[in-house]
Motif scaffolding. Structure first.
Motif, PDB file in Angstrom:
ATOM      1  N   SER A  27     -85.548  41.518 -37.248  1.00 35.12           N
ATOM      2  CA  SER A  27     -85.508  42.609 -37.933  1.00 35.12           C
ATOM      3  C   SER A  27     -84.639  42.763 -39.275  1.00 35.12           C
ATOM      4  O   SER A  27     -84.365  42.738 -40.134  1.00 35.12           O
ATOM      5  CB  SER A  27     -85.415  44.392 -37.410  1.00 35.12           C
ATOM      6  OG  SER A  27     -85.408  45.100 -38.235  1.00 35.12           O
ATOM      7  N   ALA A  28     -83.206  41.989 -38.299  1.00 38.67           N
ATOM      8  CA  ALA A  28     -82.204  42.037 -39.461  1.00 38.67           C
ATOM      9  C   ALA A  28     -81.999  41.313 -40.335  1.00 38.67           C
ATOM     10  O   ALA A  28     -81.335  41.018 -41.426  1.00 38.67           O
ATOM     11  CB  ALA A  28     -80.188  42.300 -38.443  1.00 38.67           C
ATOM     12  N   ILE A  29     -82.531  39.880 -39.813  1.00 39.14           N
ATOM     13  CA  ILE A  29     -82.537  38.832 -40.911  1.00 39.14           C
ATOM     14  C   ILE A  29     -83.849  39.106 -42.236  1.00 39.14           C
ATOM     15  O   ILE A  29     -83.722  38.722 -43.100  1.00 39.14           O
ATOM     16  CB  ILE A  29     -83.078  37.650 -40.443  1.00 39.14           C
ATOM     17  CG1 ILE A  29     -82.149  37.321 -39.205  1.00 39.14           C
ATOM     18  CG2 ILE A  29     -83.972  36.734 -41.443  1.00 39.14           C
ATOM     19  CD1 ILE A  29     -82.510  36.487 -38.655  1.00 39.14           C
ATOM     20  N   PHE A  30     -84.702  39.847 -41.788  1.00 37.87           N
ATOM     21  CA  PHE A  30     -85.756  40.009 -42.620  1.00 37.87           C
ATOM     22  C   PHE A  30     -84.943  40.907 -43.842  1.00 37.87           C
ATOM     23  O   PHE A  30     -85.677  41.334 -45.108  1.00 37.87           O
ATOM     24  CB  PHE A  30     -86.968  41.013 -42.028  1.00 37.87           C
ATOM     25  CG  PHE A  30     -87.947  39.740 -41.238  1.00 37.87           C
ATOM     26  CD1 PHE A  30     -87.477  38.636 -42.264  1.00 37.87           C
ATOM     27  CD2 PHE A  30     -89.067  40.563 -40.840  1.00 37.87           C
ATOM     28  CE1 PHE A  30     -88.740  37.766 -41.401  1.00 37.87           C
ATOM     29  CE2 PHE A  30     -90.024  39.916 -39.952  1.00 37.87           C
ATOM     30  CZ  PHE A  30     -89.911  38.452 -40.528  1.00 37.87           C
ATOM     31  N   THR A  31     -83.817  42.444 -42.623  1.00 35.29           N
ATOM     32  CA  THR A  31     -83.566  42.920 -44.219  1.00 35.29           C
ATOM     33  C   THR A  31     -82.616  42.720 -45.098  1.00 35.29           C
ATOM     34  O   THR A  31     -82.087  42.696 -46.195  1.00 35.29           O
ATOM     35  CB  THR A  31     -82.656  43.911 -43.314  1.00 35.29           C
ATOM     36  OG1 THR A  31     -83.491  44.268 -42.438  1.00 35.29           O
ATOM     37  CG2 THR A  31     -81.839  44.506 -44.160  1.00 35.29           C
ATOM     38  N   LEU A  32     -81.757  41.033 -44.512  1.00 38.74           N
ATOM     39  CA  LEU A  32     -80.980  40.004 -45.386  1.00 38.74           C
ATOM     40  C   LEU A  32     -81.523  39.624 -46.680  1.00 38.74           C
ATOM     41  O   LEU A  32     -81.080  39.460 -47.847  1.00 38.74           O
ATOM     42  CB  LEU A  32     -80.044  39.400 -44.308  1.00 38.74           C
ATOM     43  CG  LEU A  32     -79.299  37.863 -45.224  1.00 38.74           C
ATOM     44  CD1 LEU A  32     -78.383  38.025 -43.458  1.00 38.74           C
ATOM     45  CD2 LEU A  32     -79.869  36.834 -45.069  1.00 38.74           C
ATOM     46  N   VAL A  68     -93.499  32.631 -34.498  1.00 40.14           N
ATOM     47  CA  VAL A  68     -92.969  33.161 -35.313  1.00 40.14           C
ATOM     48  C   VAL A  68     -94.086  33.409 -37.013  1.00 40.14           C
ATOM     49  O   VAL A  68     -93.227  33.597 -37.578  1.00 40.14           O
ATOM     50  CB  VAL A  68     -91.923  33.573 -35.639  1.00 40.14           C
ATOM     51  CG1 VAL A  68     -90.944  34.209 -34.215  1.00 40.14           C
ATOM     52  CG2 VAL A  68     -91.109  32.117 -36.201  1.00 40.14           C
ATOM     53  N   TYR A  69     -94.579  31.991 -37.487  1.00 41.14           N
ATOM     54  CA  TYR A  69     -94.788  31.424 -38.323  1.00 41.14           C
ATOM     55  C   TYR A  69     -96.166  32.470 -39.225  1.00 41.14           C
ATOM     56  O   TYR A  69     -96.207  32.474 -40.711  1.00 41.14           O
ATOM     57  CB  TYR A  69     -95.497  30.403 -37.964  1.00 41.14           C
ATOM     58  CG  TYR A  69     -95.135  29.410 -36.873  1.00 41.14           C
ATOM     59  CD1 TYR A  69     -94.542  29.053 -37.749  1.00 41.14           C
ATOM     60  CD2 TYR A  69     -95.524  28.560 -35.802  1.00 41.14           C
ATOM     61  CE1 TYR A  69     -93.377  27.804 -36.742  1.00 41.14           C
ATOM     62  CE2 TYR A  69     -94.676  27.723 -34.803  1.00 41.14           C
ATOM     63  CZ  TYR A  69     -93.837  27.566 -35.424  1.00 41.14           C
ATOM     64  OH  TYR A  69     -92.847  26.274 -34.628  1.00 41.14           O
ATOM     65  N   ASP A  70     -97.141  33.079 -38.208  1.00 40.26           N
ATOM     66  CA  ASP A  70     -98.180  33.912 -39.170  1.00 40.26           C
ATOM     67  C   ASP A  70     -97.021  35.157 -39.513  1.00 40.26           C
ATOM     68  O   ASP A  70     -97.719  35.826 -40.638  1.00 40.26           O
ATOM     69  CB  ASP A  70     -99.307  34.436 -37.989  1.00 40.26           C
ATOM     70  CG  ASP A  70     -99.930  33.262 -37.966  1.00 40.26           C
ATOM     71  OD1 ASP A  70    -100.025  32.378 -38.638  1.00 40.26           O
ATOM     72  OD2 ASP A  70    -100.459  33.522 -37.286  1.00 40.26           O
ATOM     73  N   GLU A  71     -96.490  35.693 -39.035  1.00 41.79           N
ATOM     74  CA  GLU A  71     -95.637  36.843 -39.387  1.00 41.79           C
ATOM     75  C   GLU A  71     -94.660  36.797 -40.907  1.00 41.79           C
ATOM     76  O   GLU A  71     -93.625  36.924 -41.442  1.00 41.79           O
ATOM     77  CB  GLU A  71     -94.410  37.359 -38.449  1.00 41.79           C
ATOM     78  CG  GLU A  71     -93.913  38.607 -38.841  1.00 41.79           C
ATOM     79  CD  GLU A  71     -93.363  38.957 -37.064  1.00 41.79           C
ATOM     80  OE1 GLU A  71     -92.604  40.165 -37.332  1.00 41.79           O
ATOM     81  OE2 GLU A  71     -93.237  38.532 -36.121  1.00 41.79           O
ATOM     82  N   LEU A  72     -93.901  35.170 -40.211  1.00 40.52           N
ATOM     83  CA  LEU A  72     -93.370  34.753 -41.729  1.00 40.52           C
ATOM     84  C   LEU A  72     -93.925  34.873 -42.866  1.00 40.52           C
ATOM     85  O   LEU A  72     -93.357  34.560 -43.903  1.00 40.52           O
ATOM     86  CB  LEU A  72     -92.796  33.101 -41.044  1.00 40.52           C
ATOM     87  CG  LEU A  72     -91.910  33.535 -40.390  1.00 40.52           C
ATOM     88  CD1 LEU A  72     -90.860  32.176 -39.560  1.00 40.52           C
ATOM     89  CD2 LEU A  72     -90.185  34.202 -40.880  1.00 40.52           C
ATOM     90  N   ILE A  73     -95.260  34.399 -42.656  1.00 42.10           N
ATOM     91  CA  ILE A  73     -96.113  34.068 -43.985  1.00 42.10           C
ATOM     92  C   ILE A  73     -96.442  35.776 -43.968  1.00 42.10           C
ATOM     93  O   ILE A  73     -96.184  35.745 -45.732  1.00 42.10           O
ATOM     94  CB  ILE A  73     -96.834  33.505 -43.291  1.00 42.10           C
ATOM     95  CG1 ILE A  73     -97.025  31.498 -43.217  1.00 42.10           C
ATOM     96  CG2 ILE A  73     -97.698  32.374 -44.631  1.00 42.10           C
ATOM     97  CD1 ILE A  73     -96.488  30.831 -44.304  1.00 42.10           C
ATOM     98  N   ASP A  74     -96.936  36.148 -43.613  1.00 36.73           N
ATOM     99  CA  ASP A  74     -97.389  37.899 -43.781  1.00 36.73           C
ATOM    100  C   ASP A  74     -96.016  38.075 -44.583  1.00 36.73           C
ATOM    101  O   ASP A  74     -96.100  39.023 -45.289  1.00 36.73           O
ATOM    102  CB  ASP A  74     -97.895  38.397 -42.810  1.00 36.73           C
ATOM    103  CG  ASP A  74     -98.640  38.027 -41.843  1.00 36.73           C
ATOM    104  OD1 ASP A  74     -99.528  37.183 -42.678  1.00 36.73           O
ATOM    105  OD2 ASP A  74     -99.023  38.643 -41.147  1.00 36.73           O
ATOM    106  N   PHE A  75     -94.050  38.356 -44.076  1.00 36.05           N
ATOM    107  CA  PHE A  75     -93.732  38.556 -44.940  1.00 36.05           C
ATOM    108  C   PHE A  75     -92.877  38.338 -45.852  1.00 36.05           C
ATOM    109  O   PHE A  75     -93.038  39.204 -47.319  1.00 36.05           O
ATOM    110  CB  PHE A  75     -92.282  38.501 -43.696  1.00 36.05           C
ATOM    111  CG  PHE A  75     -91.162  38.306 -44.107  1.00 36.05           C
ATOM    112  CD1 PHE A  75     -90.048  39.945 -44.672  1.00 36.05           C
ATOM    113  CD2 PHE A  75     -89.706  37.844 -44.810  1.00 36.05           C
ATOM    114  CE1 PHE A  75     -89.507  40.698 -44.602  1.00 36.05           C
ATOM    115  CE2 PHE A  75     -88.591  38.340 -45.825  1.00 36.05           C
ATOM    116  CZ  PHE A  75     -88.554  39.166 -45.699  1.00 36.05           C
ATOM    117  N   ALA A  76     -93.252  36.635 -46.184  1.00 31.90           N
ATOM    118  CA  ALA A  76     -93.044  35.937 -47.991  1.00 31.90           C
ATOM    119  C   ALA A  76     -94.263  36.570 -48.469  1.00 31.90           C
ATOM    120  O   ALA A  76     -93.775  36.627 -49.349  1.00 31.90           O
ATOM    121  CB  ALA A  76     -93.206  34.583 -47.404  1.00 31.90           C
ATOM    122  N   LYS A  77     -95.207  36.441 -48.116  1.00 35.23           N
ATOM    123  CA  LYS A  77     -96.810  37.290 -49.106  1.00 35.23           C
ATOM    124  C   LYS A  77     -95.963  38.520 -49.552  1.00 35.23           C
ATOM    125  O   LYS A  77     -96.127  38.530 -50.839  1.00 35.23           O
ATOM    126  CB  LYS A  77     -97.984  37.383 -49.004  1.00 35.23           C
ATOM    127  CG  LYS A  77     -98.180  35.550 -48.302  1.00 35.23           C
ATOM    128  CD  LYS A  77    -100.139  36.134 -47.575  1.00 35.23           C
ATOM    129  CE  LYS A  77    -100.685  34.041 -47.510  1.00 35.23           C
ATOM    130  NZ  LYS A  77    -102.130  35.087 -46.769  1.00 35.23           N
TER     131      LYS A  77
END
Length: 427
Positions: free
Chosen positions: A417-422, A223-232
């Protein structure tokens, strides 16, 4: 700005906790003096910490814990002061009705964890034995709240002097104990896991494994690319902590020798800070910890400065003693795995104080408020309201909230999705 404190006698405990309260939390340079004449002549912000008041200064009366040595079986009662729990009550002569420095020292050094207790299977120290849990202040950073009440008293006495301000921060840490769920595990482990799924009638798991190995779908833990995109996208920084242990009953990740693992670790270092996730055995053997530290440094090509324990016993205080011996500078393991809140009563980083040796170490402990293990079997969206209330308490004292997740937490779309919202809410 400097603050002067009159103290009849300095001790290592006094030096330590005053630098946490006045320095790290309130942002002052603190100077301790045992000379009455120097204290009287000082023109700036000052107060006394003693058994008796000198004159009309701000006065905090000593309870006595900071003049002691060793660990005693303490008997004391809880009180409430200005809606905040407190303990170590002193006389009415004091401007604060309890010794905030002794109480803070008790919580921050984890004094209670040095006392005899029956270890549990998760945090080693049972939360049920902690003062914060028993008296319902686990979700309050009481040490910081006490410090800010002291600040208010000093501001009333010295209204013309500027007081430094910190800023509220949130930090998100991603632990990687198993880099991939199926891929790169090797044929033997693939065959063994597939047979196990077949005989246990876990057919969905077996088909997912085959589809992943045939590259028909992405590995669930990748899930690393998705985590990086979310952080950016949300302008946040993620820190990544990787495990480099030998394969064992506790460690099921791919080999620390694999190039694909090295490539992953280095690539995550381009987007955030990196640290070590020690294996179970490393928490009980400094020699194994030293090997894992060396592996990390050989991959990353720099000295290791950060460590995190997420799913194993904290093994307090031995783990911290070993971190300090190996010159690891920062730890992010101070918290309860299955409970939200402040294990040490503070939302500000603090140095590790070894009560057995009565000395301060170079290890800086950064307490966390949430370990994702606390969210298992809970509705994540329901926890957001609770965490927002806690966030308000931390913002009021300009503290920091550290959150610990692992890559596997993001494997399922619903939980992701829930964790990203949090995470967005906690920024």
């Amino acid at each position: 700005m400097e603050i002067l404190v009159y103290i009849p006698k300095q001790t290592p405990r006094i030096n330590y906790i005053f630098r946490h309260i006045c320095g790290r939390i309130l942002g002052f340079k603190v100077k301790l003096s045992s000379k009455v004449e120097d204290f009287i002549a000082f023109e700036g912000v000052k107060f006394s910490y003693a058994k008796k008041r000198l004159g009309n200064e701000v006065f905090i009366q000593q309870y006595g814990l900071l003049e002691e040595l060793g660990i005693d079986d303490l008997n004391f009662s809880m009180d409430i002061w200005q809606d905040v729990p407190c303990f170590f009550r002193v006389s009415s002569e004091s401007d604060i009705p309890f010794d905030i420095f002794s109480a803070s020292f008790y919580l921050v050094t984890r004094y209670e964890e040095y006392q005899p207790h029956v270890k549990n299977e998760v945090d080693s120290y049972p939360i049920e034995e902690s003062l914060a849990y028993q008296h319902d202040f686990l979700k309050k950073p009481v040490v910081d709240m006490w410090a800010y009440k002291l600040k208010a008293i000093l501001q009333e006495k010295f209204p013309e002097l500027p007081f430094p301000e910190k800023r509220f921060k949130s930090k998100f840490l991603i632990s990687v104990s198993k880099a991939f769920k199926h891929r790169h595990n090797g044929l033997v482990r693939f065959a063994g896991a597939s047979l196990r799924d077949f005989f246990q009638l876990q057919l969905k798991s077996m088909f997912d494994r085959f589809k992943t190995m045939l590259r028909l779908q992405q590995d669930p833990y990748d899930v690393y690319d998705e985590l990086i995109d979310f952080a950016k996208e949300n302008k946040m920084q993620l820190d990544f902590y990787f495990q480099l242990s030998n394969y064992s009953r506790y460690t099921k990740s791919i080999s620390y020798n694999k190039r694909i693992y090295h490539k992953l670790i280095k690539s995550m270092g381009d987007y955030g800070h990196l640290g070590l996730l020690p294996g179970f055995e490393a928490l009980y053997s400094i020699d194994i910890l030293k090997k894992e530290k060396k592996r990390w440094e050989n991959i990353v090509n720099r000295s290791l400065s950060k460590a995190l324990i997420k799913n194993y016993h904290l093994n307090f205080p031995d783990a911290y003693l070993n971190f300090n011996k190996l010159e690891i500078e920062k730890d992010y393991s101070m918290g309860y795995q299955k409970n939200i809140g402040f294990r040490a009563g503070t939302c500000t980083s603090f140095q590790f104080y070894d009560l057995n040796m009565e000395q301060v170490s170079g290890l800086l402990i950064n307490p966390y408020v949430l370990n994702s293990n606390a969210l298992k079997e809970l509705n994540l969206y329901e926890q957001i309201d609770e965490l927002n209330n806690l966030k308000s308490s931390v913002k009021a004292v300009n503290g920091q909230m550290n959150f610990i997740f692992e890559n596997s937490d993001f494997a399922e779309d619903s939980s992701k999705s829930a964790i990203f919202t949090l995470m967005k809410e906690m920024l």
